[in-house]
Design a protein around this motif. Structure first.
Motif, PDB file in Angstrom:
ATOM      1  N   GLY A 157       0.782  -1.230   0.000  1.00  0.00           N
ATOM      2  CA  GLY A 157       0.000   0.000   0.000  1.00  0.00           C
ATOM      3  C   GLY A 157       0.807   1.270   0.000  1.00  0.00           C
ATOM      4  N   PHE A 158       2.128   1.180  -0.103  1.00  0.00           N
ATOM      5  CA  PHE A 158       2.964   2.369  -0.217  1.00  0.00           C
ATOM      6  C   PHE A 158       2.928   2.883  -1.653  1.00  0.00           C
ATOM      7  CE2 PHE A 158       4.814   0.409   3.543  1.00  0.00           C
ATOM      8  CZ  PHE A 158       5.188   1.484   4.329  1.00  0.00           C
ATOM      9  N   GLY A 159       2.997   4.197  -1.809  1.00  0.00           N
ATOM     10  CA  GLY A 159       3.106   4.805  -3.129  1.00  0.00           C
ATOM     11  C   GLY A 159       4.173   5.873  -3.113  1.00  0.00           C
ATOM     12  N   PRO A 160       4.918   6.045  -4.221  1.00  0.00           N
ATOM     13  CA  PRO A 160       5.929   7.110  -4.271  1.00  0.00           C
ATOM     14  C   PRO A 160       5.266   8.474  -4.218  1.00  0.00           C
ATOM     15  CG  PRO A 160       5.640   6.102  -6.426  1.00  0.00           C
ATOM     16  CD  PRO A 160       4.835   5.283  -5.471  1.00  0.00           C
ATOM     17  N   ALA A 161       5.707   9.310  -3.282  1.00  0.00           N
ATOM     18  CA  ALA A 161       5.080  10.622  -3.077  1.00  0.00           C
ATOM     19  C   ALA A 161       6.036  11.783  -3.304  1.00  0.00           C
ATOM     20  CB  ALA A 161       4.496  10.710  -1.670  1.00  0.00           C
ATOM     21  N   THR A 162       7.344  11.533  -3.219  1.00  0.00           N
ATOM     22  CA  THR A 162       8.317  12.558  -3.590  1.00  0.00           C
ATOM     23  C   THR A 162       9.304  11.944  -4.570  1.00  0.00           C
ATOM     24  OG1 THR A 162       9.925  12.139  -1.812  1.00  0.00           O
ATOM     25  CG2 THR A 162       8.126  13.675  -1.342  1.00  0.00           C
ATOM     26  N   SER A 344      -7.434  25.172  -3.005  1.00  0.00           N
ATOM     27  CA  SER A 344      -8.666  25.903  -3.314  1.00  0.00           C
ATOM     28  C   SER A 344      -9.834  25.181  -2.672  1.00  0.00           C
ATOM     29  CB  SER A 344      -8.863  26.002  -4.826  1.00  0.00           C
ATOM     30  OG  SER A 344      -8.984  24.713  -5.399  1.00  0.00           O
ATOM     31  N   PRO A 345     -10.960  25.878  -2.488  1.00  0.00           N
ATOM     32  CA  PRO A 345     -12.130  25.224  -1.898  1.00  0.00           C
ATOM     33  C   PRO A 345     -12.797  24.276  -2.889  1.00  0.00           C
ATOM     34  CG  PRO A 345     -12.655  27.478  -2.513  1.00  0.00           C
ATOM     35  CD  PRO A 345     -11.185  27.312  -2.739  1.00  0.00           C
ATOM     36  N   GLY A 346     -13.542  23.337  -2.359  1.00  0.00           N
ATOM     37  CA  GLY A 346     -14.256  22.399  -3.214  1.00  0.00           C
ATOM     38  C   GLY A 346     -14.623  21.139  -2.471  1.00  0.00           C
ATOM     39  N   VAL A 347     -15.313  20.247  -3.175  1.00  0.00           N
ATOM     40  CA  VAL A 347     -15.762  18.977  -2.607  1.00  0.00           C
ATOM     41  C   VAL A 347     -15.288  17.853  -3.516  1.00  0.00           C
ATOM     42  CG1 VAL A 347     -17.747  17.615  -1.848  1.00  0.00           C
ATOM     43  CG2 VAL A 347     -17.784  20.107  -1.631  1.00  0.00           C
ATOM     44  N   LEU A 348     -14.858  16.749  -2.916  1.00  0.00           N
ATOM     45  CA  LEU A 348     -14.342  15.610  -3.678  1.00  0.00           C
ATOM     46  C   LEU A 348     -14.727  14.316  -2.977  1.00  0.00           C
ATOM     47  CD1 LEU A 348     -12.482  14.510  -5.984  1.00  0.00           C
ATOM     48  CD2 LEU A 348     -10.598  14.656  -4.338  1.00  0.00           C
ATOM     49  N   GLY A 349     -15.214  13.352  -3.744  1.00  0.00           N
ATOM     50  CA  GLY A 349     -15.488  12.022  -3.219  1.00  0.00           C
ATOM     51  C   GLY A 349     -14.348  11.072  -3.548  1.00  0.00           C
ATOM     52  N   LEU A 350     -13.977  10.256  -2.588  1.00  0.00           N
ATOM     53  CA  LEU A 350     -12.874   9.300  -2.747  1.00  0.00           C
ATOM     54  C   LEU A 350     -13.345   7.914  -2.342  1.00  0.00           C
ATOM     55  CD1 LEU A 350     -10.213  11.525  -1.002  1.00  0.00           C
ATOM     56  CD2 LEU A 350     -10.146  10.937  -3.423  1.00  0.00           C
ATOM     57  N   GLU A 351     -13.269   6.987  -3.265  1.00  0.00           N
ATOM     58  CA  GLU A 351     -13.567   5.592  -2.964  1.00  0.00           C
ATOM     59  C   GLU A 351     -12.241   4.854  -2.932  1.00  0.00           C
ATOM     60  OE1 GLU A 351     -15.859   2.295  -5.415  1.00  0.00           O
ATOM     61  OE2 GLU A 351     -17.252   3.866  -4.717  1.00  0.00           O
ATOM     62  N   VAL A 352     -11.795   4.487  -1.742  1.00  0.00           N
ATOM     63  CA  VAL A 352     -10.442   3.976  -1.540  1.00  0.00           C
ATOM     64  C   VAL A 352     -10.467   2.469  -1.331  1.00  0.00           C
ATOM     65  CG1 VAL A 352      -8.327   4.199  -0.190  1.00  0.00           C
ATOM     66  CG2 VAL A 352      -9.838   6.177  -0.460  1.00  0.00           C
ATOM     67  N   GLU A 353      -9.608   1.787  -2.071  1.00  0.00           N
ATOM     68  CA  GLU A 353      -9.463   0.340  -1.934  1.00  0.00           C
ATOM     69  C   GLU A 353      -8.156   0.036  -1.206  1.00  0.00           C
ATOM     70  OE1 GLU A 353      -9.504  -0.905  -5.981  1.00  0.00           O
ATOM     71  OE2 GLU A 353     -11.657  -0.529  -6.250  1.00  0.00           O
ATOM     72  N   ASP A 354      -8.251  -0.687  -0.109  1.00  0.00           N
ATOM     73  CA  ASP A 354      -7.076  -1.027   0.693  1.00  0.00           C
ATOM     74  C   ASP A 354      -7.154  -2.505   1.048  1.00  0.00           C
ATOM     75  OD1 ASP A 354      -5.029  -1.352   2.498  1.00  0.00           O
ATOM     76  OD2 ASP A 354      -5.531   0.398   3.710  1.00  0.00           O
ATOM     77  N   ALA A 355      -6.297  -3.308   0.411  1.00  0.00           N
ATOM     78  CA  ALA A 355      -6.329  -4.759   0.611  1.00  0.00           C
ATOM     79  C   ALA A 355      -6.055  -5.145   2.059  1.00  0.00           C
ATOM     80  CB  ALA A 355      -5.311  -5.429  -0.313  1.00  0.00           C
ATOM     81  N   LEU A 356      -5.329  -4.299   2.799  1.00  0.00           N
ATOM     82  CA  LEU A 356      -5.033  -4.603   4.197  1.00  0.00           C
ATOM     83  C   LEU A 356      -6.064  -4.003   5.150  1.00  0.00           C
ATOM     84  CD1 LEU A 356      -1.140  -4.190   4.254  1.00  0.00           C
ATOM     85  CD2 LEU A 356      -2.494  -6.270   3.970  1.00  0.00           C
ATOM     86  N   VAL A 392      -5.130   2.548  -2.215  1.00  0.00           N
ATOM     87  CA  VAL A 392      -4.508   3.355  -1.165  1.00  0.00           C
ATOM     88  C   VAL A 392      -3.108   3.797  -1.547  1.00  0.00           C
ATOM     89  CG1 VAL A 392      -3.563   1.380   0.126  1.00  0.00           C
ATOM     90  CG2 VAL A 392      -4.135   3.514   1.323  1.00  0.00           C
ATOM     91  N   ASP A 393      -2.404   3.017  -2.358  1.00  0.00           N
ATOM     92  CA  ASP A 393      -1.064   3.457  -2.763  1.00  0.00           C
ATOM     93  C   ASP A 393      -1.138   4.709  -3.630  1.00  0.00           C
ATOM     94  OD1 ASP A 393      -2.279   1.632  -4.616  1.00  0.00           O
ATOM     95  OD2 ASP A 393      -0.401   1.498  -5.710  1.00  0.00           O
ATOM     96  N   ALA A 394      -2.168   4.798  -4.489  1.00  0.00           N
ATOM     97  CA  ALA A 394      -2.326   5.997  -5.316  1.00  0.00           C
ATOM     98  C   ALA A 394      -2.707   7.204  -4.463  1.00  0.00           C
ATOM     99  CB  ALA A 394      -3.380   5.753  -6.391  1.00  0.00           C
ATOM    100  N   ALA A 404       0.597  14.037 -10.535  1.00  0.00           N
ATOM    101  CA  ALA A 404      -0.502  14.526 -11.362  1.00  0.00           C
ATOM    102  C   ALA A 404      -1.628  13.493 -11.417  1.00  0.00           C
ATOM    103  CB  ALA A 404      -0.003  14.824 -12.765  1.00  0.00           C
ATOM    104  N   PRO A 405      -2.830  13.821 -10.950  1.00  0.00           N
ATOM    105  CA  PRO A 405      -3.952  12.885 -11.036  1.00  0.00           C
ATOM    106  C   PRO A 405      -4.245  12.442 -12.462  1.00  0.00           C
ATOM    107  CG  PRO A 405      -4.478  14.694  -9.558  1.00  0.00           C
ATOM    108  CD  PRO A 405      -3.197  15.057 -10.232  1.00  0.00           C
ATOM    109  N   ALA A 406      -4.041  13.328 -13.436  1.00  0.00           N
ATOM    110  CA  ALA A 406      -4.300  12.961 -14.827  1.00  0.00           C
ATOM    111  C   ALA A 406      -3.395  11.824 -15.277  1.00  0.00           C
ATOM    112  CB  ALA A 406      -4.114  14.179 -15.733  1.00  0.00           C
ATOM    113  N   ALA A 407      -2.154  11.809 -14.778  1.00  0.00           N
ATOM    114  CA  ALA A 407      -1.237  10.726 -15.124  1.00  0.00           C
ATOM    115  C   ALA A 407      -1.712   9.405 -14.521  1.00  0.00           C
ATOM    116  CB  ALA A 407       0.172  11.063 -14.641  1.00  0.00           C
ATOM    117  N   LEU A 408      -2.196   9.463 -13.289  1.00  0.00           N
ATOM    118  CA  LEU A 408      -2.708   8.243 -12.653  1.00  0.00           C
ATOM    119  C   LEU A 408      -3.967   7.749 -13.368  1.00  0.00           C
ATOM    120  CD1 LEU A 408      -2.260   9.004  -8.839  1.00  0.00           C
ATOM    121  CD2 LEU A 408      -0.664   7.943 -10.445  1.00  0.00           C
ATOM    122  N   ARG A 409      -4.802   8.686 -13.822  1.00  0.00           N
ATOM    123  CA  ARG A 409      -6.001   8.285 -14.563  1.00  0.00           C
ATOM    124  C   ARG A 409      -5.616   7.607 -15.878  1.00  0.00           C
ATOM    125  NH1 ARG A 409      -8.110   9.861 -18.791  1.00  0.00           N
ATOM    126  NH2 ARG A 409      -6.831  11.744 -18.877  1.00  0.00           N
ATOM    127  N   ALA A 410      -4.685   8.205 -16.602  1.00  0.00           N
ATOM    128  CA  ALA A 410      -4.257   7.641 -17.884  1.00  0.00           C
ATOM    129  C   ALA A 410      -3.611   6.272 -17.713  1.00  0.00           C
ATOM    130  CB  ALA A 410      -3.283   8.602 -18.568  1.00  0.00           C
TER     131      ALA A 410
END
Length: 441
Positions: A157-162, A344-356, A392-394, A404-410
């Motif tokens: 569940g780790f993801g590269p962040a830096t 910036s302000p806003g609302v976002l829904g997140l459906e997270v999958e975590d195998a652990l 969860v890694d993403a 970039a979220p667009a890269a993860l989507r692609a």
């Protein structure tokens, strides 16, 4: 250093202990006060990273520097060297700087090794899952590590962040186009450098997204005044930058290499650099790039968008390669997402999958106009809210705002539950400048 009460004596994870016991292996923590036991653990740690056999003085130095951590190992009591573990890890609570320059306590993990003679027995899995369950039980919402082998950690569940850049600059092509600060650069002794860098580093890290808290023992080690069996520290040189008003604003370590066949063509390797002002940054880089008898300046693990590239006069003077550096693992989605600031302000829904199971679920993130986010765990995401589904890694990769979220989507790592939702993720989570790679640990 951030404190979590009795974290070194927190009970060993029972799930991992039982699974390893089925294979005849013993999973335990080790008290740093046990000098012989710690030395045996440290020998296994050093061997795991392919280093030379350490001296007793070196091992004692490791205990003095790293003894504050939770030291964990796996032992095979039937092995010829039964006192040395066949696997190691160490961990401790530390502060990580998030977007908005807020601080979040994370579970830092280091010294992850498994003996090549004991592979394929589930040791690494139980070590790492045991660390995650320990962190969660301590109420720590995020685990973090820097990796030497990047193929291991995504499955947990780790993801590269830096991310880090490695620069190699041909100084013969450089025509300095950056500012000319009014302060001064001075050579200082390595002992002086080690004494002054801690405060400077702490000032820099609390305003630098992606930087993690240091520890007392790392500064003399970096300066080569301890743990220096081969005498490599004597090759290091140290400088500091002081402003016109006398304030210490930057410090660096570097070394010279090469020049054997052409004395005017040395390589200057930047080993460590931290600054707290633009003036200090420009001054120290100019000092490096205009050094006498130097044809190449190299620096590893600098920021991907390192500003010095715009100060060279010719960007093609720099050869740049990039790599992942710090990986994160969210354990408590609500706590981790609420800890950072937002663009910036806003609302976002997140459906997270975590195998652990740590961060599995649906979450509604609402960001107010002041950049403060609030997270609600929900049974079902509202249909009118921009929403994405991701592992969860993403989500862990996105936390610091450097991916970039667009890269993860692609790439198929992130799925839009509502059209255009990845753009909303970018509006809320992305940061500039990019998160810094931070220190190795």
């Amino acid at each position: 250093m951030s404190a979590v009460q009795d974290f070194t004596r927190f009970p060993i994870d029972e799930t991992s202990r039982a699974k390893l016991a089925e294979s005849g292996l013993r999973y335990e923590t080790l008290e740093a006060s046990d000098a012989a036991g710690f030395a045996a653990w440290a020998r296994a740690d050093v061997r795991g990273f392919l280093a030379a056999e350490p001296s007793e003085k070196y091992l004692e130095g490791m205990r003095a520097s790293l003894g504050y951590r939770r030291t964990t190992g796996v032992w095979d009591d039937s092995a010829p060297q039964a006192d040395e573990p066949v696997a190691t890890t160490s961990s401790w609570p530390a502060e990580l700087t998030l977007p908005g320059c807020t601080q979040l306590r994370v579970w830092a993990i280091s010294s992850v090794t498994v003996s090549q003679a004991r592979r394929r027995r589930g040791i690494a899995r139980n070590l790492l899952e045991g660390e995650l369950r320990t962190a969660a039980a301590l109420g720590i919402p995020l685990a973090a590590l820097t990796v030497s082998e990047s193929t291991i950690y995504g499955r947990f569940g780790f993801g590269p962040a830096t991310f880090a850049a490695n620069l190699s600059v041909d100084t013969r092509r450089v025509r300095w186009s950056g500012p000319t600060p009014s302060g001064r650069i001075d050579y200082v002794s390595r002992e002086q450098w080690a004494g002054q860098i801690a405060g400077l580093f702490d000032s820099a890290r609390t305003s630098t997204v992606g930087e993690i808290e240091g520890w007392d023992g790392m500064w003399p080690r970096l300066a080569g005044t301890v743990h220096d069996e081969e005498g490599e520290g004597k090759k290091l040189r140290a400088v500091s930058y002081t402003s016109e008003s006398g304030e210490l604003q930057g410090a660096a370590l570097f070394r010279y290499e090469g020049g054997d066949h052409d004395y005017a063509s040395h390589t200057l390797s930047v080993e460590f650099l931290r600054t707290v002002s633009d003036d200090a940054y420009a001054a120290i880089w100019r000092f490096f790039l205009e050094a006498d008898l130097v044809s190449t300046v190299k620096a590893e693990h600098v920021a991907v968008d390192e500003p010095v590239r715009w100060m060279l006069g010719d960007q093609r003077a720099a050869t740049v390669t990039t790599t992942d550096h710090q990986w994160l693992r969210i354990l408590d989605a609500k706590a981790a997402l609420e800890a950072r600031g937002y663009a910036s302000p806003g609302v976002l829904g997140l459906e997270v999958e975590d195998a652990l199971g740590f961060a599995d679920g649906a979450f509604l993130l609402t960001v107010a106009s002041d950049g403060v986010g609030r997270v609600e765990a929900v049974e079902r995401l509202p249909e009118e809210v921009p929403a994405v589904r991701l592992r969860v890694d993403a989500l862990s990769s996105l936390l610091l705002g450097g991916v970039a979220p667009a890269a993860l989507r692609a790439a198929g790592v992130l799925s839009e539950l509502t059209e255009g939702a990845s753009a909303q993720v970018a509006r809320l989570l992305r940061v500039s400048p990019e998160p810094a790679p931070g220190i190795w640990y």
